[in-house]
Design a protein around this motif. Structure first.
Motif, PDB file in Angstrom:
ATOM      1  N   ASP A 166       0.803  -1.212   0.000  1.00 22.90           N
ATOM      2  CA  ASP A 166       0.000   0.000   0.000  1.00 22.90           C
ATOM      3  C   ASP A 166       0.845   1.276   0.000  1.00 22.90           C
ATOM      4  O   ASP A 166       0.350   2.343  -0.342  1.00 22.90           O
ATOM      5  N   ASN A 167       2.124   1.161   0.373  1.00 25.82           N
ATOM      6  CA  ASN A 167       2.985   2.349   0.314  1.00 25.82           C
ATOM      7  C   ASN A 167       3.776   2.413  -0.982  1.00 25.82           C
ATOM      8  O   ASN A 167       4.461   3.381  -1.242  1.00 25.82           O
ATOM      9  N   GLY A 168       3.727   1.357  -1.765  1.00 27.70           N
ATOM     10  CA  GLY A 168       4.538   1.291  -2.974  1.00 27.70           C
ATOM     11  C   GLY A 168       3.985   2.157  -4.084  1.00 27.70           C
ATOM     12  O   GLY A 168       2.888   2.701  -3.996  1.00 27.70           O
ATOM     13  N   VAL A 169       4.783   2.292  -5.166  1.00 28.03           N
ATOM     14  CA  VAL A 169       4.402   3.177  -6.263  1.00 28.03           C
ATOM     15  C   VAL A 169       3.068   2.753  -6.871  1.00 28.03           C
ATOM     16  O   VAL A 169       2.154   3.562  -7.054  1.00 28.03           O
ATOM     17  N   ILE A 170       2.954   1.472  -7.189  1.00 28.26           N
ATOM     18  CA  ILE A 170       1.725   0.985  -7.817  1.00 28.26           C
ATOM     19  C   ILE A 170       0.650   0.734  -6.768  1.00 28.26           C
ATOM     20  O   ILE A 170      -0.513   1.088  -6.949  1.00 28.26           O
ATOM     21  N   GLY A 171       1.072   0.164  -5.653  1.00 26.84           N
ATOM     22  CA  GLY A 171       0.123  -0.194  -4.609  1.00 26.84           C
ATOM     23  C   GLY A 171      -0.627   1.002  -4.072  1.00 26.84           C
ATOM     24  O   GLY A 171      -1.838   0.930  -3.820  1.00 26.84           O
TER      25      GLY A 171
END
Lengths: 271, 341, 278
Positions: free
Chosen positions: C121-126
């Protein structure tokens, strides 16, 4: 292409864009993340991670396993391809299915199989121990696992080529009295050399990155039975993310190099 | 034709043989007078501790025996590590999370009976306990085990089936439930089910769980070893807080020499000293520096500002010892399985 | 024997078959036999009991459903990519072509790590998807994403050669007769590609079913939800339960054998199309 059957350029670019987007997100982005993460704390941290003594020993072990796998599978691939494409015999389909098995067998299962064969449950184990040979949780186990997962890679590249090529030339040479090795060297080899090289490239690539099977058989002894992918996992588990990504970048670099090599080979072969 | 095939088969077998021989080149060295190599198979959260300990042990061993010792570490989920030793991973010493895992090795006849009494404190040179790690400011207001049963709380804990630490986590919760429902098993099971119903990621080892919580930002609370929680605080200052529950459990990681391997390799003396030296003051301090509770009371007192010495701690013997607990809770069809069915 | 020998003019049958069989024996057959022998130590009812256990069944279900979805997506995307690579010229085509094998060369563990990093959830896509309440990492979607990654090369590389060799004359004929592009594609091109597409799909499916390295990072390993079959094997191994692990392994082995066998039958037809031999 030849202009006669042209899609509207809208369709063409739409399809190209879809492909590019898909490959970009699925392939390039993860790659970029690895590189970006590994240099996040500067070049000094990166170099330190890459030249760490455990990393170096992992690199060496990975190379050792990969080279062995390539050699063994090349020998096997040549013989198997010859056997399957040049002769007709019963059970051929079964053999070619068996050869393909390692591709679809889960690496975890592969590891498990060798564990059962050479590990403590095995009837072989007392003999191995008497001879002071350790297979599982030692380097031989890692090498065997690597050979297994890349087993069909070279034969699979050779078989279609030889199949298309047919057997006429070899038959002619044989009728003229040439020996087996001469036929192979003079007649067959020129046809398959690019396929062989390509197979070797694929085999190398896959052998380097094997994780599941090796993970079962390795025992994770630092500096002793850790391959690069296992070392990455360990670093990851130690919260050393930057070093983990840095070591990954070695593998990424090797992978990209191999792919470039592949393209070059293909370009040369097409010419 | 038939004879040729047979001849060819022999060539083939010879070829395989050669391949095997080259592959199996690494024959175990018999004990060499100037060098000794020990393999220490350990569980997840001890990495940093043994990294430091191995340094002082190497020095110590050089002094008393004149040999250069090389120590090779292996870390992973405790149960998995024990299994690998049983399967032939040639560990000279095991330093695992649970007595039960070492018992499993003993059952294979690899460790001499009575190992638990061989060294002080049930052969556990350092102990730990189970605490909660929550995000900065404790947004979900987690104070004790009860709060973990609330609907909107996401929990991270590893899988008790594979992780020794996770079994301690589970038993700590069980100890609290025992206290709360004064032994009413149905209610206790219900309580435990509610907690595990909130688990978001069930990793296979303690480290995997910590990674999910700390790095990948999953969940609101990590049930963790005390030392693991402190390490996360240290690595990510200002992002987390430690909450100590009212009831927890005295987690006793156990250590033992794997006698059959040490005998086979001729490393018995070094292996025994490796464990013995864990009880020395220096080693105890290193343990404390890595947030393990030293078993030496004096050293523990030196570090009383770090460790909360007032937690009410149950011990595993309160529940009949690990054998009993394992059978009742974690074996196939045990209480833990019934949670997930 | 004699009669057969006369048919075989080319030398080297004995030696090549010998080497093939021995190596096959050592590397594939004996290890597989070890697995089967080990499983045979348990009674049949025990075996059935293990593999129909609730958790095992749901792991198979998760494995199959995610592998199937991933292979399906790969079949569609692979077809498009192969089409684009064969039929169109555009800048960067060579690079795109070279990239296809990346999942092969990139270690799955590294891929898993990178994909997890991207899709939490903190990632670029997430972070993008989590705005819509879609979580990728640690869910079945995450597993599917990882499997799509591993499976990309299979479909593309199966379809590409067939597409290249496809005889254009029917297409042209249809074009001349005024058929729409869509009709031409579905009536003429697609049937020709079908075997190759199935092969690619089958290979990708087989590979995805067994994938471990990348999935283990992204899956979250929750029983009944994101626990795949190889993971159950791994966790059974870690629970000292060898017989259970081997029984599950055996079932998966049979599945991959079946997939391969079907595949090699399709492949035989496929080769005939590529080479034009009957």
């Amino acid at each position: 292409m030849d202009g006669k059957r042209k899609e509207s350029s809208l369709v063409k670019w739409l399809l190209i864009d879809i492909s590019a987007l898909f490959l970009g997100v699925m392939l390039l982005l993860p790659l970029g993340i690895v590189i970006w993460q590994s240099f996040k704390q500067g070049i000094a941290v990166y170099m330190k991670a890459v030249t760490d003594k455990y990393t170096v020993s992992a690199v060496l072990l990975t190379i050792e396993a990969t080279v062995t796998a390539v050699i063994v599978n090349t020998v096997f691939g040549l013989f198997a391809a010859w056997c399957i494409t040049k002769f007709k015999f019963k059970g051929k389909k079964l053999i070619s299915t068996l050869i393909d098995i390692p591709v679809t067998v889960s690496p975890v299962i592969a590891g498990l199989m060798f564990m059962l064969l050479y590990g403590k449950q095995s009837a072989l184990y007392p003999y191995l121990q008497k001879m002071h040979i350790s297979v599982v949780f030692a380097v031989p186990g890692i090498i065997i696992a690597t050979v297994f997962v890349t087993f069909p890679f070279i034969s699979r590249e050779l078989i279609p080529v030889l199949e298309t090529h047919g057997t006429d030339e070899e038959e002619a040479a044989a009728l003229m009295g040439a020996g087996g090795f001469t036929i192979f060297r003079k007649v067959t080899f020129p046809h398959i050399k690019w396929a062989l090289l390509y197979g070797i490239v694929l085999c190398t690539a896959r052998a380097m990155g094997e994780f599941g099977a090796v993970s079962i058989l390795s025992g994770h002894l630092r500096g002793k039975t850790n391959t690069l992918p296992l070392h990455i996992e360990i670093l990851f588990n130690e919260f050393q993310y930057v070093p983990a990504f840095a070591v990954s970048s070695i593998l990424v670099a090797m992978a990209v190099m191999i792919l470039v090599l592949r393209s070059v080979i293909e370009a040369v072969a097409r010419r | 034709m038939k004879r040729r095939i047979r001849r060819v088969m022999t060539i083939g077998i010879a070829l395989m043989g050669i391949m095997m021989m080259t592959a199996c080149g690494n024959i175990v060295d018999a004990e060499n007078s100037s060098k000794v190599e020990l393999i220490n198979v350990s569980y997840d959260p001890t990495r940093e501790f043994f990294e430091s300990y191995n340094k002082i042990f190497t020095k110590h061993w050089k002094k008393i025996s004149g040999q250069d010792a090389t120590i090779i570490q292996s870390h992973g989920g405790s149960g998995k590590q024990a299994l690998e030793v049983v399967n032939g991973l040639e560990a000279d010493v095991v330093t695992l999370a649970l007595e039960y895992d070492i018992d499993a090795i003993e059952n294979e006849g690899m460790i001499d009976e009575g190992w638990i009494d061989e060294y002080d404190n049930d052969s556990s040179p350092y102990t730990s306990t189970i605490v909660f790690l929550v995000r900065k400011g404790n947004p979900k207001g987690i104070k004790d085990w009860d709060d973990l049963t609330e609907k909107n709380v996401g929990i991270i804990t590893p899988n008790p089936k594979t992780s020794g630490g996770a079994r301690w986590n589970y038993m700590a919760a069980w100890a609290y439930a025992d206290e709360k429902y004064s032994g009413d098993e149905d209610k206790m099971k219900d309580f435990i089910s509610k907690i595990y119903g909130n688990v978001l990621v069930l990793d296979s080892g303690a480290r995997g769980a910590t990674t999910s919580f700390v790095v990948n930002g999953q969940g609101d609370v990590l049930i963790a070893w005390e030392n693991e929680a402190y390490l996360s605080m240290q690595d990510y200052p200002g992002e987390f807080e430690i909450v100590t529950p009212s009831v927890s459990i005295l987690a006793q990681p156990s250590v033992a020499v794997v006698d059959s391997v040490a005998r086979y390799k001729g490393t018995e003396k070094a292996a025994a000293e490796y464990i013995n030296y864990l009880y020395s003051d220096e080693a105890q301090r290193i343990a404390a520096d890595n947030y393990f509770r030293p078993s030496n009371e004096d050293v523990l007192k030196e570090y009383s500002d770090i460790f909360d010495l007032n937690v009410k701690m149950a011990t595993i013997n309160d529940f009949g010892g690990w054998k009993e607990v394992q059978k009742k809770h974690f074996s196939e069809g045990g209480i833990f399985d019934s949670i997930y069915s | 024997m004699r009669k057969k020998k006369n048919k075989r003019v080319i030398p080297g049958f004995g030696i090549s078959l010998g080497v093939t069989l021995t190596m096959l024996g050592f590397m594939v057959i004996i290890p597989m036999a070890a697995l089967i022998i080990y499983t045979s130590k348990m009674s049949f009812s025990e075996f059935v009991n293990v593999i129909t256990g609730k958790r095992v069944l749901s792991a198979f279900y998760v494995s199959i459903i995610t592998a199937f979805t991933a292979s399906l997506i790969n079949a569609v995307m692979g077809l498009i990519i192969a089409w684009v690579l064969v039929r169109y010229n555009f800048p960067g085509k060579r690079i795109m072509d070279g990239m296809i094998e990346l999942p092969f060369a990139l270690p799955t563990a590294v891929a898993g790590m990178a994909l997890t990093y991207l899709t939490t959830d903190n990632g670029v896509i997430g972070s993008f998807f989590s705005k819509f309440g879609i979580h990728i990492a640690y869910t079945r979607i995450g597993i599917t994403v990882a499997l799509i990654f591993v499976g990309i090369p299979f479909v593309v590389r199966s379809v590409q050669p067939v597409l290249e060799k496809l005889d254009g004359s029917y297409e042209e004929a249809a074009d001349v007769l005024g058929a729409k592009r869509m009709t031409i594609f579905f009536k003429i091109i697609f049937p020709e590609l079908k075997p190759a597409l199935f092969t690619g799909f089958g290979l990708a499916f087989g590979r995805c079913l067994g994938e471990y390295g990348s999935v283990v990072f992204i899956a979250g390993n929750k029983p009944y939800y994101t626990e795949i079959a190889p993971l159950v094997i791994m966790s059974r191994l870690q629970e000292f339960d060898y017989t259970a692990a081997t029984s599950i392994a055996l079932v998966m082995l049979v599945i991959s054998f079946v997939i391969l066998f079907i595949n090699s039958m399709i492949q035989a037809r496929n080769t005939r199309i590529v080479t034009g031999r009957q």
